[in-house]
Design an enzyme around this catalytic site. Structure first.
Site, mmCIF file in Angstrom:
data_model
loop_
_atom_site.group_PDB
_atom_site.id
_atom_site.type_symbol
_atom_site.label_atom_id
_atom_site.label_comp_id
_atom_site.label_asym_id
_atom_site.label_seq_id
_atom_site.Cartn_x
_atom_site.Cartn_y
_atom_site.Cartn_z
ATOM 1 N N GLY A 14 0.904 -1.267 0.007
ATOM 2 C CA GLY A 14 -0.033 0.057 -0.117
ATOM 3 C C GLY A 14 1.040 1.235 -0.020
ATOM 4 N N PHE A 18 2.465 8.729 4.286
ATOM 5 C CA PHE A 18 3.938 9.426 4.559
ATOM 6 C C PHE A 18 5.118 8.262 4.032
ATOM 7 C CE2 PHE A 18 1.529 11.202 8.173
ATOM 8 C CZ PHE A 18 1.749 12.549 7.968
ATOM 9 N N GLY A 19 4.359 7.208 3.553
ATOM 10 C CA GLY A 19 5.535 6.363 2.977
ATOM 11 C C GLY A 19 4.840 5.144 2.566
ATOM 12 N N ASP A 134 -8.161 7.776 13.642
ATOM 13 C CA ASP A 134 -8.144 7.611 12.119
ATOM 14 C C ASP A 134 -8.641 6.300 11.799
ATOM 15 O OD1 ASP A 134 -7.779 8.473 9.508
ATOM 16 O OD2 ASP A 134 -5.539 7.820 9.359
HETATM 17 P P1 ADP Z 1 -0.945 5.258 6.349
HETATM 18 O O1 ADP Z 1 -0.511 6.013 7.546
HETATM 19 O O2 ADP Z 1 -0.108 6.083 5.302
HETATM 20 O O3 ADP Z 1 -2.188 5.522 5.913
HETATM 21 P P2 ADP Z 1 -1.206 2.381 6.750
HETATM 22 O O4 ADP Z 1 -0.427 1.862 8.032
HETATM 23 O O5 ADP Z 1 -2.634 2.820 6.812
HETATM 24 O O6 ADP Z 1 -0.381 3.881 6.260
HETATM 25 O O7 ADP Z 1 -0.847 1.552 5.586
HETATM 26 C C1 ADP Z 1 -1.420 1.899 4.071
HETATM 27 C C2 ADP Z 1 -1.906 0.749 3.510
HETATM 28 O O8 ADP Z 1 -1.116 -0.423 3.413
HETATM 29 C C3 ADP Z 1 -3.061 0.074 4.349
HETATM 30 O O9 ADP Z 1 -4.399 0.642 4.094
HETATM 31 C C4 ADP Z 1 -3.115 -1.526 3.927
HETATM 32 O O10 ADP Z 1 -3.757 -1.542 2.899
HETATM 33 C C5 ADP Z 1 -1.682 -1.585 3.559
HETATM 34 N N1 ADP Z 1 -1.036 -2.472 5.009
HETATM 35 C C6 ADP Z 1 -0.311 -1.362 5.947
HETATM 36 N N2 ADP Z 1 -0.205 -2.323 7.035
HETATM 37 C C7 ADP Z 1 -0.342 -3.908 6.548
HETATM 38 C C8 ADP Z 1 -0.136 -5.063 7.011
HETATM 39 N N3 ADP Z 1 0.432 -5.169 8.315
HETATM 40 N N4 ADP Z 1 -0.598 -6.055 6.253
HETATM 41 C C9 ADP Z 1 -1.324 -5.983 5.132
HETATM 42 N N5 ADP Z 1 -1.326 -4.721 4.504
HETATM 43 C C10 ADP Z 1 -0.872 -3.596 5.196
HETATM 44 MG MG MG Z 2 -1.443 6.756 9.163
HETATM 45 MG MG MG Z 3 -3.938 4.591 6.783
#
Ligand code: ADP
Ligand code: MG
Ligand code: MG
Length: 280
Positions: A14, A18-19, A134
């Protein structure tokens, strides 16, 4: 393309605010283990440390619960700060709901199964003094895709906007989170709102979205902020939802945070109590 130490990069999961989040394997684990690694560019992470990285790492690492993504390791690469966490194979709930063509909505029993886990996981966070701030479909992950007919386990992720015990609502001046999930009291602009009650509102939006395949408020409408503040949403007539479920949902989606159901009240509601997941 990144040097991730012992981790072997497998693909992109994903793209976050921020990254990027990538899928990787830890070959030294026995048996080798899949992980998700969130990568934040080093420059950004210094700049955003107070507002974002600190929350994400400190809060999430203090939470150990089956319905919360487990943070495994934080390390520096030459270019990034890397946060290794439990990999949720089923992806996020937004994509999961989208897979339910043609209406992009879940049967009520499935929506309940997910909502129960969400409430139990969130209740645990709140009891530990952490609010997520969030909560949305994209930040709820599933341990498997459920295509084999088994029920996936929910994993709450993304504590980048979370608020800890002794923190004030410092970033509440503009409000954090995503507009369509934002509680009326945040839209209203008060920076003294109770972040836990705002989380509960977001749970109501999530439940609505799972059941109806649409959001109660449409950010494209010009007066959507006013509609949120007055909780002016409708329950679509074309989708059959039980009266008990509607009762819970409409008591959660209440504009006045003091009249909104508390977590205890949600957990005591008859719709919620039906077929609780094991270990709840
Ligand atoms: P941000 O803070 O930038 O929104 P996230 O932590 O929500 O980042 O991660 C962005 C996306 O990446 C999520 O919506 C999901 O689709 C995927 N993702 C994040 N963490 C995981 C994980 N542990 N396992 C599988 N997919 C993940
Ligand atoms: Mg976030
Ligand atoms: Mg997120």
């Amino acid at each position: 393309l990144n040097n991730l130490g012992r981790y072997k990069q497998m693909g992109v999961l994903g793209q976050g605010t921020f990254g990027v989040v990538i899928r990787a394997v830890d070959p030294e684990a026995n048996p080798p283990q899949e992980v998700a690694i969130k990568l934040l560019p080093r420059g950004d992470f210094v700049k955003n440390f107070k507002t974002y990285v600190q929350r994400e790492i400190l809060h999430q690492s203090s939470l150990k619960h089956p319905f919360i993504v487990c943070l495994k390791e934080v390390f520096l690469t030459p270019t990034h700060l890397a946060i290794a966490m439990e990999y949720a194979q089923g992806g996020d709930l937004f994509k999961y709901v989208l897979r339910h063509a043609p209406n992009c909505r879940l049967p009520e029993t499935q929506a309940r199964w997910i909502f129960q886990q969400l409430a139990i996981g969130l209740d645990y966070c709140h009891r530990r003094g952490v609010a997520n701030r969030d909560l949305k479909l994209e930040n709820l992950l599933l341990d498997r895709d459920g295509s084999d007919g088994t029920r996936p386990l929910l994993k709450i992720c993304d504590f980048g906007y979370s608020q800890g015990k002794h923190e004030l609502n410092s970033s509440a001046k503009t409000g954090v989170g995503t507009p369509i999930y934002m509680a009326p009291e945040i839209i209203y602009g008060g920076n003294r709102y109770d972040a836990k009650k705002a989380d509960i509102w977001s749970c109501g939006i999530i439940l609505y979205a799972m059941l109806y395949g649409r959001y109660p408020f449409n950010a494209k409408e010009r007066d959507y902020a006013r509609k949120i503040v007055t909780a002016a949403y409708v329950l679509p007539q074309d989708v059959e939802v039980s009266d008990l479920c509607k009762d819970l949902m409409t008591r959660v989606l209440v504009a006045d945070p003091d009249k909104r159901l508390s977590m205890e009240e949600i957990r005591a509601h008859p719709w919620f109590l039906h077929q609780l997941p094991e270990g709840a």
